[in-house]
Design a protein around this motif. Structure first.
Motif, short mmCIF file in Angstrom:
data_model
loop_
_atom_site.label_atom_id
_atom_site.label_comp_id
_atom_site.label_asym_id
_atom_site.label_seq_id
_atom_site.Cartn_x
_atom_site.Cartn_y
_atom_site.Cartn_z
N VAL A 191 0.86 -1.18 0.00
CA VAL A 191 0.00 0.00 0.00
C VAL A 191 0.89 1.23 0.00
O VAL A 191 1.78 1.36 0.85
N LEU A 236 -14.01 5.40 1.07
CA LEU A 236 -12.82 6.19 1.37
C LEU A 236 -13.23 7.52 1.99
O LEU A 236 -14.18 8.16 1.53
N TYR A 253 -9.27 11.47 0.42
CA TYR A 253 -8.49 10.36 -0.13
C TYR A 253 -9.16 9.82 -1.39
O TYR A 253 -10.38 9.81 -1.50
N ARG A 254 -8.35 9.39 -2.33
CA ARG A 254 -8.87 8.81 -3.55
C ARG A 254 -7.85 7.85 -4.14
O ARG A 254 -6.64 7.99 -3.92
N GLU A 255 -8.34 6.87 -4.85
CA GLU A 255 -7.45 6.04 -5.65
C GLU A 255 -7.07 6.82 -6.90
O GLU A 255 -7.92 7.48 -7.51
N HIS A 306 2.61 5.99 -9.33
CA HIS A 306 1.45 5.11 -9.52
C HIS A 306 1.81 3.93 -10.41
O HIS A 306 1.50 2.77 -10.09
N LYS A 330 1.81 -0.03 -9.26
CA LYS A 330 1.01 -1.02 -9.98
C LYS A 330 1.89 -2.13 -10.55
O LYS A 330 1.49 -3.30 -10.61
N ARG A 354 -1.41 -1.18 -4.27
CA ARG A 354 -2.51 -0.23 -4.35
C ARG A 354 -1.98 1.16 -4.02
O ARG A 354 -1.21 1.32 -3.09
N TYR A 355 -2.43 2.15 -4.78
CA TYR A 355 -1.87 3.49 -4.71
C TYR A 355 -2.99 4.50 -4.48
O TYR A 355 -4.00 4.51 -5.18
N TYR A 356 -2.80 5.36 -3.47
CA TYR A 356 -3.79 6.36 -3.11
C TYR A 356 -3.14 7.73 -3.03
O TYR A 356 -1.94 7.86 -2.76
N GLN A 384 -6.11 0.50 5.07
CA GLN A 384 -6.16 -0.07 3.73
C GLN A 384 -5.34 -1.35 3.58
O GLN A 384 -5.55 -2.11 2.63
#
Length: 320
Positions: free
Chosen positions: A32, A66, A70-72, A83, A87, A92-94, A112
């Motif tokens: 994460v 979320l 915060y957002r993906e 990012h 990947k 997983r990248y936020y 997360q």
């Protein structure tokens, strides 16, 4: 057998993260990464809200939406971005609110994570050979006893060209069980154990693109002033005003409570007494080449105390 999540909170440190992930192969089962603000924002400007959610993430449902701020990151990743790197390692990248520090993002990132055992590493760190071997063995071993909240390691100083030898500094908390620690998201705060942290004689390398110690970091680094200001602002309120992880009390840890109760008195006390404590440590570990840094820790806390005293006076003037 315990599964492990590697959690990294960073700001525009792609090359360092790439080095970390190369050295960390075989050390974790889940990745994460949380970026402080939007990665593509010009000059560090935030394109997501800068207001940090004051939530206790340790009490949130796993499937909860979320939080605001915060957002993906949008898919597909931009070529050459952090990012894309994340990947490429099945992580997983936020992107989160711009906080100019990583600690406020830890509760969200721990929430997360898929697994309770969490590697708490910075982008400019990476495991030494012994630590990597220990982690590979750890993941194949029985679950540690419930009284073990995490593990600490050796964290060498970095001169900009080489790491200092020896078994000091030690006590760096590098692996925690998120169900056995408590935390509030303020810079320089560390997880508080429900049980105990077990000390290991292994090395987590810390090699930023600059010297990791000395007066340049303390006096001439802009981020140091920002951190002291953020700490002082936080101390005007309560820990629960910050993003938290299982922190259900209103009290500050003693190291911060003393500053709140008497910032000038505590600042002067630490400025005068901290060098003697550091001298004992240096002598015990034969680190005589670092004698010139003796006043550093006390001076840092003195400046935090002065900033808090300044903010308190400012608040009184506004109230008056």
């Amino acid at each position: 057998m315990p599964s492990v999540s590697l959690v990294v909170c960073l700001y525009k440190e792609r090359d360092l993260l790439k080095r970390l992930l190369q050295h960390a192969q075989g050390c974790y089962d889940d990745l994460v990464v949380v970026h402080d603000g939007a990665e593509g924002a010009p000059n560090g400007a935030a394109t997501v809200p800068e207001t940090q959610p004051t939530l206790d993430y340790g009490e949130m449902r796993v499937d909860a939406p979320l939080p605001t701020g915060y957002r993906e990151a949008e898919f597909p990743p931009r070529p050459g971005s952090i990012h894309e790197l994340v990947k490429g390692h099945s992580g997983r990248y936020y992107e989160g609110p711009r906080a100019y520090q990583q600690e406020p993002h830890w509760p969200f990132a721990w929430w997360q994570a898929r697994y309770d055992w969490i590697l708490r590493w910075d982008a400019d760190e990476f495991p030494g050979d012994e630590l990597r071997a220990w982690l590979q063995k750890f993941r194949q071993s029985p679950e540690p006893p419930a009284e073990i909240s995490g593990y600490t390691c050796i964290w060498p100083l970095w001169s900009g060209r080489r790491a200092t030898p020896g078994k000091w500094p030690d006590g760096r908390i590098f692996l925690i069980n998120r169900r056995r620690v408590r935390f509030f998201g303020m810079v320089e705060q560390v997880p508080v154990a429900d049980g105990t942290f077990t000390a290991l004689d292994v090395i987590l390398q810390h090699q930023p693109g600059r010297k990791s110690y000395g007066y340049r970091n303390l006096i001439f680094r802009r981020q140091a002033y920002r951190w002291r200001h953020v700490i002082a602002l936080s101390l005007l309120g309560k820990p629960a005003d910050l993003p938290c992880w299982r922190w259900n009390g209103a009290d500050w840890p003693r190291v911060w409570q003393e500053i709140i109760e008497g910032p000038v008195r505590t600042g002067c006390k630490r400025l005068l007494l901290a060098p003697y404590e550091m001298l004992r440590i240096f002598v015990r570990h034969h680190r005589y080449e670092l004698i010139y840094t003796l006043p550093g820790g006390g001076l840092h806390h003195f400046l935090i105390c002065l900033e808090l005293a300044r903010l308190k006076r400012k608040c009184k003037c506004v109230a008056g």
